[in-house]
Motif scaffolding. Structure first.
Motif, PDB file in Angstrom:
ATOM      1  N   PHE B  15       0.864  -1.175   0.000  1.00  0.00           N
ATOM      2  CA  PHE B  15       0.000   0.000   0.000  1.00  0.00           C
ATOM      3  C   PHE B  15       0.905   1.230   0.000  1.00  0.00           C
ATOM      4  O   PHE B  15       1.943   1.248   0.651  1.00  0.00           O
ATOM      5  N   GLY B  16       0.501   2.251  -0.737  1.00  0.00           N
ATOM      6  CA  GLY B  16       1.319   3.464  -0.773  1.00  0.00           C
ATOM      7  C   GLY B  16       1.046   4.231  -2.041  1.00  0.00           C
ATOM      8  O   GLY B  16      -0.089   4.603  -2.306  1.00  0.00           O
ATOM      9  N   ARG B  17       2.099   4.425  -2.817  1.00  0.00           N
ATOM     10  CA  ARG B  17       1.945   5.164  -4.064  1.00  0.00           C
ATOM     11  C   ARG B  17       2.387   4.275  -5.212  1.00  0.00           C
ATOM     12  O   ARG B  17       3.445   3.673  -5.146  1.00  0.00           O
ATOM     13  N   HIS B  18       1.554   4.136  -6.210  1.00  0.00           N
ATOM     14  CA  HIS B  18       1.886   3.282  -7.358  1.00  0.00           C
ATOM     15  C   HIS B  18       1.887   4.102  -8.637  1.00  0.00           C
ATOM     16  O   HIS B  18       1.059   3.895  -9.525  1.00  0.00           O
ATOM     17  N   ASP B  19       2.812   5.044  -8.728  1.00  0.00           N
ATOM     18  CA  ASP B  19       2.927   5.835  -9.952  1.00  0.00           C
ATOM     19  C   ASP B  19       3.356   4.916 -11.093  1.00  0.00           C
ATOM     20  O   ASP B  19       4.128   3.987 -10.882  1.00  0.00           O
ATOM     21  N   GLY B  20       2.866   5.198 -12.273  1.00  0.00           N
ATOM     22  CA  GLY B  20       3.315   4.436 -13.438  1.00  0.00           C
ATOM     23  C   GLY B  20       2.608   3.102 -13.610  1.00  0.00           C
ATOM     24  O   GLY B  20       2.880   2.371 -14.553  1.00  0.00           O
ATOM     25  N   LYS B  21       1.719   2.762 -12.687  1.00  0.00           N
ATOM     26  CA  LYS B  21       0.925   1.537 -12.852  1.00  0.00           C
ATOM     27  C   LYS B  21      -0.544   1.925 -12.851  1.00  0.00           C
ATOM     28  O   LYS B  21      -0.952   2.850 -12.156  1.00  0.00           O
ATOM     29  N   THR B  22      -1.333   1.187 -13.606  1.00  0.00           N
ATOM     30  CA  THR B  22      -2.768   1.468 -13.620  1.00  0.00           C
ATOM     31  C   THR B  22      -3.440   0.724 -12.468  1.00  0.00           C
ATOM     32  O   THR B  22      -2.858  -0.204 -11.890  1.00  0.00           O
ATOM     33  N   LEU B  23      -4.681   1.108 -12.195  1.00  0.00           N
ATOM     34  CA  LEU B  23      -5.453   0.417 -11.165  1.00  0.00           C
ATOM     35  C   LEU B  23      -5.578  -1.062 -11.520  1.00  0.00           C
ATOM     36  O   LEU B  23      -5.407  -1.943 -10.677  1.00  0.00           O
ATOM     37  N   LEU B  24      -5.843  -1.334 -12.794  1.00  0.00           N
ATOM     38  CA  LEU B  24      -5.981  -2.725 -13.222  1.00  0.00           C
ATOM     39  C   LEU B  24      -4.672  -3.488 -12.972  1.00  0.00           C
ATOM     40  O   LEU B  24      -4.702  -4.635 -12.516  1.00  0.00           O
ATOM     41  N   GLU B  25      -3.553  -2.855 -13.251  1.00  0.00           N
ATOM     42  CA  GLU B  25      -2.260  -3.533 -13.050  1.00  0.00           C
ATOM     43  C   GLU B  25      -2.014  -3.890 -11.583  1.00  0.00           C
ATOM     44  O   GLU B  25      -1.522  -4.974 -11.282  1.00  0.00           O
ATOM     45  N   ILE B  26      -2.367  -2.989 -10.664  1.00  0.00           N
ATOM     46  CA  ILE B  26      -2.133  -3.342  -9.261  1.00  0.00           C
ATOM     47  C   ILE B  26      -3.145  -4.397  -8.790  1.00  0.00           C
ATOM     48  O   ILE B  26      -2.825  -5.240  -7.958  1.00  0.00           O
ATOM     49  N   MET B  27      -4.339  -4.374  -9.379  1.00  0.00           N
ATOM     50  CA  MET B  27      -5.311  -5.427  -9.049  1.00  0.00           C
ATOM     51  C   MET B  27      -4.820  -6.787  -9.555  1.00  0.00           C
ATOM     52  O   MET B  27      -4.986  -7.803  -8.880  1.00  0.00           O
ATOM     53  N   VAL B  28      -4.213  -6.794 -10.721  1.00  0.00           N
ATOM     54  CA  VAL B  28      -3.650  -8.039 -11.274  1.00  0.00           C
ATOM     55  C   VAL B  28      -2.553  -8.555 -10.340  1.00  0.00           C
ATOM     56  O   VAL B  28      -2.503  -9.736 -10.010  1.00  0.00           O
ATOM     57  N   GLU B  29      -1.692  -7.643  -9.888  1.00  0.00           N
ATOM     58  CA  GLU B  29      -0.576  -8.029  -9.016  1.00  0.00           C
ATOM     59  C   GLU B  29      -1.086  -8.706  -7.733  1.00  0.00           C
ATOM     60  O   GLU B  29      -0.618  -9.789  -7.353  1.00  0.00           O
ATOM     61  N   ALA B  30      -2.078  -8.090  -7.078  1.00  0.00           N
ATOM     62  CA  ALA B  30      -2.625  -8.672  -5.842  1.00  0.00           C
ATOM     63  C   ALA B  30      -3.314 -10.003  -6.138  1.00  0.00           C
ATOM     64  O   ALA B  30      -3.155 -10.981  -5.401  1.00  0.00           O
ATOM     65  N   SER B  31      -4.051 -10.058  -7.258  1.00  0.00           N
ATOM     66  CA  SER B  31      -4.785 -11.281  -7.613  1.00  0.00           C
ATOM     67  C   SER B  31      -3.833 -12.442  -7.865  1.00  0.00           C
ATOM     68  O   SER B  31      -4.089 -13.567  -7.414  1.00  0.00           O
ATOM     69  N   LEU B  32      -2.751 -12.179  -8.599  1.00  0.00           N
ATOM     70  CA  LEU B  32      -1.791 -13.248  -8.907  1.00  0.00           C
ATOM     71  C   LEU B  32      -1.176 -13.797  -7.619  1.00  0.00           C
ATOM     72  O   LEU B  32      -0.959 -14.994  -7.492  1.00  0.00           O
ATOM     73  N   ARG B  33      -0.906 -12.900  -6.679  1.00  0.00           N
ATOM     74  CA  ARG B  33      -0.351 -13.357  -5.391  1.00  0.00           C
ATOM     75  C   ARG B  33      -1.347 -14.246  -4.654  1.00  0.00           C
ATOM     76  O   ARG B  33      -0.967 -15.256  -4.071  1.00  0.00           O
ATOM     77  N   ALA B  34      -2.619 -13.863  -4.685  1.00  0.00           N
ATOM     78  CA  ALA B  34      -3.637 -14.655  -3.981  1.00  0.00           C
ATOM     79  C   ALA B  34      -3.830 -16.012  -4.667  1.00  0.00           C
ATOM     80  O   ALA B  34      -3.935 -17.051  -4.006  1.00  0.00           O
ATOM     81  N   ILE B  35      -3.854 -15.999  -5.986  1.00  0.00           N
ATOM     82  CA  ILE B  35      -4.037 -17.245  -6.748  1.00  0.00           C
ATOM     83  C   ILE B  35      -2.858 -18.177  -6.509  1.00  0.00           C
ATOM     84  O   ILE B  35      -3.022 -19.385  -6.293  1.00  0.00           O
ATOM     85  N   ASP B  36      -1.659 -17.600  -6.503  1.00  0.00           N
ATOM     86  CA  ASP B  36      -0.442 -18.375  -6.254  1.00  0.00           C
ATOM     87  C   ASP B  36      -0.471 -18.959  -4.835  1.00  0.00           C
ATOM     88  O   ASP B  36      -0.181 -20.137  -4.617  1.00  0.00           O
ATOM     89  N   ASP B  37      -0.862 -18.131  -3.892  1.00  0.00           N
ATOM     90  CA  ASP B  37      -0.931 -18.550  -2.489  1.00  0.00           C
ATOM     91  C   ASP B  37      -1.955 -19.679  -2.303  1.00  0.00           C
ATOM     92  O   ASP B  37      -1.756 -20.593  -1.500  1.00  0.00           O
ATOM     93  N   ALA B  38      -3.037 -19.626  -3.074  1.00  0.00           N
ATOM     94  CA  ALA B  38      -4.105 -20.627  -2.940  1.00  0.00           C
ATOM     95  C   ALA B  38      -3.765 -21.939  -3.645  1.00  0.00           C
ATOM     96  O   ALA B  38      -4.449 -22.946  -3.446  1.00  0.00           O
ATOM     97  N   LYS B  39      -2.734 -21.909  -4.453  1.00  0.00           N
ATOM     98  CA  LYS B  39      -2.298 -23.118  -5.184  1.00  0.00           C
ATOM     99  C   LYS B  39      -3.465 -23.803  -5.882  1.00  0.00           C
ATOM    100  O   LYS B  39      -3.656 -25.014  -5.772  1.00  0.00           O
TER     101      LYS B  39
END
Ligand SMILES: [Zn+2]
Lengths: 116, 395
Positions: B15-39
């Protein structure tokens, strides 16, 4: 002079402000306008320094008032300083800009007691 | 619920400042981590719930459910974007739970996110204010900090709360956030620095009297994500599923002045009672809580109206360090909205992520030892739409 109006349910007697499509207590559609009166008491307030876009006055004094019939309202307070319990009266005037247009409504100002 | 729901994976962006990334891109990043974590491997995800409050206004993108499914290649999964003010995240998790509990879905992804920092302060303040009553509040220039400030003044007047109590919430949550690598604010603060020192007036200016800068959560970019599934199949994916034991939601009047007692957060009361009832647990059973401290006063008031402390005594518990890490009921070990940050649509999901990490024993330096049961409260509007959850570790 415009009067500040609230609403009263003809069925259960509940009084409220602002308007609801149905009575918040009994759901009745039979609602009539009522005069809220010229005097209200300040319940709580804030001096807002971080104002939203469309508000030019800094700080903006905002408060919640209670009328004699128990109905409450929120609005700007036209004063430099106030205290909880202060007696105020509604007064019509410009409030802020929304999409560049000035919106008006009721604000509250301290009641000036006549010197006897 | 018809069938039990489990959290099997979670992930966040910093959480903080995500200059240079879109909202969709940061949502993808969090989603991939959750999907990976869920195996979950190649397993089909049945539905995706995306929560965001202001994506259209701030990021010029709407219907983010469809966009996220497309990025993640999850078609033909059902997709939704859910907007419910600051309770958007909790709403998305709740609706995802309902989908699994009903048997309509087995495996679902929930991702919340917001990008807000690239917008000017007065503009973002105005946009957030559009959730208050349009004619009885908004047109008067009301902001969320203004409502919180009026609530605080009345609360101080009635219950003897002092500004030192508010400061202590901020100091505690900033200290907790130092132990959370995902937190927005990594800045230790002291009571001298924010209240007593000469520079305090400059460093901690009034936002809405009596609330100061350090009483308010920051404006934050970020995303958080969880994968939920039917508890009966959870063991296929993970050894430590966390169970959604209870949830509850309640609403209150839109205009704050219409509440019989404006210092009472009735929707918090009702939502938490429903959640505890469903879980067949009580507030006293909880090992930790994540509360919606968008303003310091809210942590105190929610700790009372959620049922942990009697009305008017929350600040006493705070004073006695009951709610500090190491206390009997640590509140906001993550740093809360105050210091983890508050990307509006992400917050309710981030609360579930923190509870899950805590219940799995994966919360690092801020771990509440032996945590088995946890509570969170996602607070929409100024308390007009509240969603509470009780999560438990399955042994
Ligand atoms: Zn009625």
């Amino acid at each position: 002079m415009q009067k500040m109006t609230g609403f009263k349910c003809e069925k259960c007697g509940k009084m409220f402000y602002p308007k609801h499509a149905r009575c918040p207590r009994c759901g009745s559609l039979e609602l009539k306008e009522i005069d809220l009166g010229n005097e209200c008491t300040l319940m709580t307030y804030t001096k807002l320094f971080a104002v939203p876009e469309g508000v030019e006055q800094i700080p903006l004094l905002l408060g919640i008032v209670e009328f004699k019939n128990g109905v409450r309202a929120l609005g700007q307070i036209v004063a430099e300083e106030v205290e909880i319990g202060a007696t105020l009266q509604p007064v019509w005037g410009p409030l802020r800009k929304v999409h560049g247009k000035t919106v008006s409504g009721f604000k509250f100002e301290p009641v000036k007691r006549k010197l006897s | 619920m018809l069938r039990q729901v489990a959290v099997i994976g979670c992930g966040m962006t910093k959480f903080g400042r995500h200059d240079g990334k879109t909202l969709l891109e940061i949502m993808v990043e969090a989603s991939l981590r959750a999907i990976d974590d869920a195996k979950i491997g190649e397993r089909d995800v049945d539905a995706v719930y995306v929560s965001t409050m202001l994506s259209g206004e701030l990021s010029n993108q709407t219907a983010l459910g469809s966009a996220l499914v497309d990025q993640l290649g999850l078609m033909p999964a059902a997709a939704h974007r859910l907007e419910n003010g600051p309770a958007s995240g909790g709403s998305a998790v709740k609706n995802a739970c309902m989908a699994v509990a009903s048997g309509f879905c087995d495996l679902v992804l929930v991702t919340g996110g917001e990008k807000m920092r690239h917008i000017s302060g007065d503009r973002i303040t105005d946009l957030i204010s559009t959730m208050v009553h349009p004619t009885a509040e908004y047109v008067h220039g009301v902001t969320l900090p203004a409502l919180a400030a009026m609530f605080t003044r009345l609360y101080m007047h009635r219950y003897g709360l002092k500004r030192e109590h508010l400061a202590k919430v901020a100091i505690k949550n900033h200290a907790n956030a130092l132990k959370n690598p995902y937190a927005h604010i990594h800045q230790p603060i002291t009571i001298e620095g924010i209240l007593y020192a000469k520079e305090a007036e400059v460093n901690n200016p009034l936002v809405a009297d009596p609330l100061r800068l350090f009483d308010c959560c920051p404006v934050t970019d970020g995303a958080a994500s969880v994968v939920l599934c039917a508890a009966e199949i959870a063991k296929e994916f993970c050894d430590t599923p966390v169970i959604v034991a209870g949830l509850g939601q309640a609403t209150d009047t839109l205009a704050v002045h219409e509440r019989e007692d404006p210092t009472l957060l009735k929707a918090v009361q009702v939502a938490s009672q429903k959640a505890f009832k469903m879980a067949k647990l009580t507030p006293a059973d909880m090992d930790l809580a994540e509360l919606h401290d968008a303003f310091t006063i809210l942590e105190i008031a929610e700790s009372e109206d959620s049922g942990f402390f009697a009305k008017g005594t929350g600040h006493k518990a705070l004073e006695e360090d009951v709610t500090s890490l190491g206390g009997k009921l640590p509140i906001n070990p993550s740093g809360g909205l105050k210091a983890r940050g508050h990307p509006v649509g992400a917050t309710g999901v981030a609360q579930i992520v923190e509870l899950t990490w805590q219940l799995r024993g994966e919360a690092g330096g801020r771990q509440v030892q032996g945590a088995e049961k946890a509570y969170c409260c996602n607070f929409g509007g100024f308390g007009n739409n509240v969603i509470s959850f009780v999560l438990t570790r399955r042994n």
